[in-house]
Motif scaffolding. Structure first.
Motif: not given
Length: 123
Positions: A4, A81-82, A84, A99
């Motif tokens: 991450m 993820n979309r 961040h 994130r």
């Protein structure tokens, strides 16, 4: 947090954890939204931008007492993820999403400071 990259660690109250429905520690489905300008309520501006990005408003959100950071819990890591690293603008306000790799609890929540009671009610 392995896998991450770019995640941040933030210290929060137990109230935030309760509203999101998560425990303290590593996270993979939480994003922090930072709202700049503050013409409208920060939580509302963040919600408008998240709803725009996903086309629905089916997500949990929580804010600290100060209201400066809005936390959003998503259904999947892909949703995190979309958002961040992206910024959205709405009515002169800017929302940046990061994130969250870890949520830590700070020591005392205001609700645990003790009982509040009426001392004198004949004023």
């Amino acid at each position: 947090m392995a896998g991450m990259p770019g995640g941040i660690t933030i210290t929060v109250s137990r109230v935030v954890l309760r509203y999101l429905g998560v425990v303290s520690g590593t996270q993979d489905r939480v994003v922090a939204a930072f709202v700049f300008q503050d013409h409208h309520d920060r939580w509302f501006t963040a919600a408008v931008c998240v709803t725009f990005a996903f086309g629905h408003s089916n997500f949990r959100r929580a804010t600290e007492y100060s209201g400066f950071t809005i936390f959003v819990l998503y259904e999947s890591v892909g949703d995190v993820n979309r958002l961040h690293g992206h910024r959205y603008g709405w009515w002169g306000e800017t929302v940046s999403f990061r994130r969250v790799a870890e949520l830590r609890v700070f020591g005392v929540d205001p609700e645990h400071l003790g009982d509040v009671h009426l001392i004198n009610d004949d004023l």
